[in-house]
Write a protein that holds these residues in place. Sequence first.
Motif, PDB file in Angstrom:
ATOM      1  N   GLY A 156       0.781  -1.223   0.000  1.00  0.00           N
ATOM      2  CA  GLY A 156       0.000   0.000   0.000  1.00  0.00           C
ATOM      3  C   GLY A 156       0.817   1.279   0.000  1.00  0.00           C
ATOM      4  N   GLY A 157       2.126   1.167   0.088  1.00  0.00           N
ATOM      5  CA  GLY A 157       2.950   2.369   0.061  1.00  0.00           C
ATOM      6  C   GLY A 157       2.988   2.991  -1.325  1.00  0.00           C
ATOM      7  N   GLY A 158       3.529   4.198  -1.390  1.00  0.00           N
ATOM      8  CA  GLY A 158       3.634   4.867  -2.671  1.00  0.00           C
ATOM      9  C   GLY A 158       3.885   6.347  -2.505  1.00  0.00           C
ATOM     10  N   LEU A 159       3.716   7.063  -3.596  1.00  0.00           N
ATOM     11  CA  LEU A 159       3.910   8.517  -3.620  1.00  0.00           C
ATOM     12  C   LEU A 159       2.562   9.202  -3.466  1.00  0.00           C
ATOM     13  N   VAL A 160       2.475  10.145  -2.561  1.00  0.00           N
ATOM     14  CA  VAL A 160       1.238  10.880  -2.330  1.00  0.00           C
ATOM     15  C   VAL A 160       1.582  12.337  -2.070  1.00  0.00           C
ATOM     16  N   GLN A 161       0.692  13.223  -2.475  1.00  0.00           N
ATOM     17  CA  GLN A 161       0.912  14.642  -2.255  1.00  0.00           C
ATOM     18  C   GLN A 161       0.602  15.037  -0.819  1.00  0.00           C
ATOM     19  N   PRO A 162       1.226  16.098  -0.331  1.00  0.00           N
ATOM     20  CA  PRO A 162       0.890  16.581   1.012  1.00  0.00           C
ATOM     21  C   PRO A 162      -0.612  16.832   1.138  1.00  0.00           C
ATOM     22  N   GLY A 163      -1.165  16.426   2.265  1.00  0.00           N
ATOM     23  CA  GLY A 163      -2.603  16.537   2.480  1.00  0.00           C
ATOM     24  C   GLY A 163      -3.385  15.330   2.021  1.00  0.00           C
ATOM     25  N   GLY A 164      -2.728  14.436   1.323  1.00  0.00           N
ATOM     26  CA  GLY A 164      -3.403  13.256   0.796  1.00  0.00           C
ATOM     27  C   GLY A 164      -3.531  12.138   1.809  1.00  0.00           C
ATOM     28  N   SER A 165      -4.103  11.027   1.346  1.00  0.00           N
ATOM     29  CA  SER A 165      -4.340   9.866   2.207  1.00  0.00           C
ATOM     30  C   SER A 165      -3.764   8.612   1.563  1.00  0.00           C
ATOM     31  N   LEU A 166      -3.492   7.644   2.424  1.00  0.00           N
ATOM     32  CA  LEU A 166      -2.973   6.366   1.973  1.00  0.00           C
ATOM     33  C   LEU A 166      -3.348   5.325   3.012  1.00  0.00           C
ATOM     34  N   ARG A 167      -3.626   4.105   2.573  1.00  0.00           N
ATOM     35  CA  ARG A 167      -3.888   3.023   3.525  1.00  0.00           C
ATOM     36  C   ARG A 167      -2.877   1.904   3.312  1.00  0.00           C
ATOM     37  N   LEU A 168      -2.167   1.609   4.360  1.00  0.00           N
ATOM     38  CA  LEU A 168      -1.219   0.497   4.348  1.00  0.00           C
ATOM     39  C   LEU A 168      -1.904  -0.761   4.864  1.00  0.00           C
ATOM     40  N   SER A 169      -1.492  -1.896   4.312  1.00  0.00           N
ATOM     41  CA  SER A 169      -2.007  -3.186   4.766  1.00  0.00           C
ATOM     42  C   SER A 169      -0.849  -4.072   5.208  1.00  0.00           C
TER      43      SER A 169
ATOM     44  N   THR B 229      -4.944   5.983  11.758  1.00  0.00           N
ATOM     45  CA  THR B 229      -5.791   5.032  12.479  1.00  0.00           C
ATOM     46  C   THR B 229      -5.330   3.612  12.187  1.00  0.00           C
ATOM     47  N   ILE B 230      -5.085   2.852  13.252  1.00  0.00           N
ATOM     48  CA  ILE B 230      -4.744   1.439  13.101  1.00  0.00           C
ATOM     49  C   ILE B 230      -6.013   0.616  13.287  1.00  0.00           C
ATOM     50  N   SER B 231      -6.186  -0.383  12.439  1.00  0.00           N
ATOM     51  CA  SER B 231      -7.368  -1.239  12.538  1.00  0.00           C
ATOM     52  C   SER B 231      -7.012  -2.627  12.041  1.00  0.00           C
ATOM     53  N   ARG B 232      -7.931  -3.553  12.202  1.00  0.00           N
ATOM     54  CA  ARG B 232      -7.652  -4.915  11.749  1.00  0.00           C
ATOM     55  C   ARG B 232      -8.917  -5.563  11.216  1.00  0.00           C
ATOM     56  N   ASP B 233      -8.707  -6.562  10.372  1.00  0.00           N
ATOM     57  CA  ASP B 233      -9.786  -7.407   9.876  1.00  0.00           C
ATOM     58  C   ASP B 233      -9.407  -8.832  10.260  1.00  0.00           C
ATOM     59  N   ASN B 234     -10.032  -9.340  11.315  1.00  0.00           N
ATOM     60  CA  ASN B 234      -9.667 -10.665  11.815  1.00  0.00           C
ATOM     61  C   ASN B 234      -9.914 -11.759  10.785  1.00  0.00           C
ATOM     62  N   ALA B 235     -10.959 -11.603  10.007  1.00  0.00           N
ATOM     63  CA  ALA B 235     -11.293 -12.628   9.020  1.00  0.00           C
ATOM     64  C   ALA B 235     -10.215 -12.731   7.935  1.00  0.00           C
ATOM     65  N   LYS B 236      -9.564 -11.609   7.654  1.00  0.00           N
ATOM     66  CA  LYS B 236      -8.520 -11.580   6.620  1.00  0.00           C
ATOM     67  C   LYS B 236      -7.113 -11.644   7.209  1.00  0.00           C
ATOM     68  N   ASN B 237      -7.002 -11.722   8.523  1.00  0.00           N
ATOM     69  CA  ASN B 237      -5.680 -11.682   9.171  1.00  0.00           C
ATOM     70  C   ASN B 237      -4.850 -10.517   8.653  1.00  0.00           C
ATOM     71  N   THR B 238      -5.465  -9.358   8.625  1.00  0.00           N
ATOM     72  CA  THR B 238      -4.821  -8.171   8.063  1.00  0.00           C
ATOM     73  C   THR B 238      -4.956  -6.999   9.016  1.00  0.00           C
ATOM     74  N   VAL B 239      -3.870  -6.270   9.146  1.00  0.00           N
ATOM     75  CA  VAL B 239      -3.842  -5.048   9.947  1.00  0.00           C
ATOM     76  C   VAL B 239      -3.645  -3.877   8.986  1.00  0.00           C
ATOM     77  N   TYR B 240      -4.332  -2.785   9.264  1.00  0.00           N
ATOM     78  CA  TYR B 240      -4.275  -1.618   8.391  1.00  0.00           C
ATOM     79  C   TYR B 240      -3.737  -0.408   9.132  1.00  0.00           C
ATOM     80  N   LEU B 241      -3.192   0.514   8.369  1.00  0.00           N
ATOM     81  CA  LEU B 241      -2.861   1.837   8.884  1.00  0.00           C
ATOM     82  C   LEU B 241      -3.418   2.856   7.896  1.00  0.00           C
TER      83      LEU B 241
END
Length: 117
Positions: A8-21, A69-81
């Motif tokens: 989920g990483g990458g290049l984003v402009q200031p003020g933008g959003s990104l979600r890491l998995s 915000t950190i969160s998780r999906d237990n069904a997918k065994n995935t943690v997000y940021l």
Amino acid sequence: QVQLVESGGGLVQPGGSLRLSCAVSRPIFSSYAMSWYRQAPGNERELVATFRTTDSSTNYADSVKGRFTISRDNAKNTVYLQMRSLKPEDTAVYYCNAQDFRGMNYWGKGTLVTVSS
């Protein structure tokens, strides 16, 4: 042994959003805590956010409170940021971490986030 794979990483402009998995090779509740760290060039690795499976509590670095915000999906065994209102100083390699109940730490290989116009 736990395998962690960030994406989920990458290049984003200031003020933008990104979600890491972070895909985890075993159920999230098998770990005591799941965390995101980051390391910018020339800096030490720093804790960004933590989620504790025992009580579902979270902690954030002061620099990201209210934006990440950190969160998780237990069904997918995935943690997000989820990262919002990104700033150039958020530029870093972001690492997923799992700490088990014995205190052992496991790390992913990281994903690069670049905040730049």
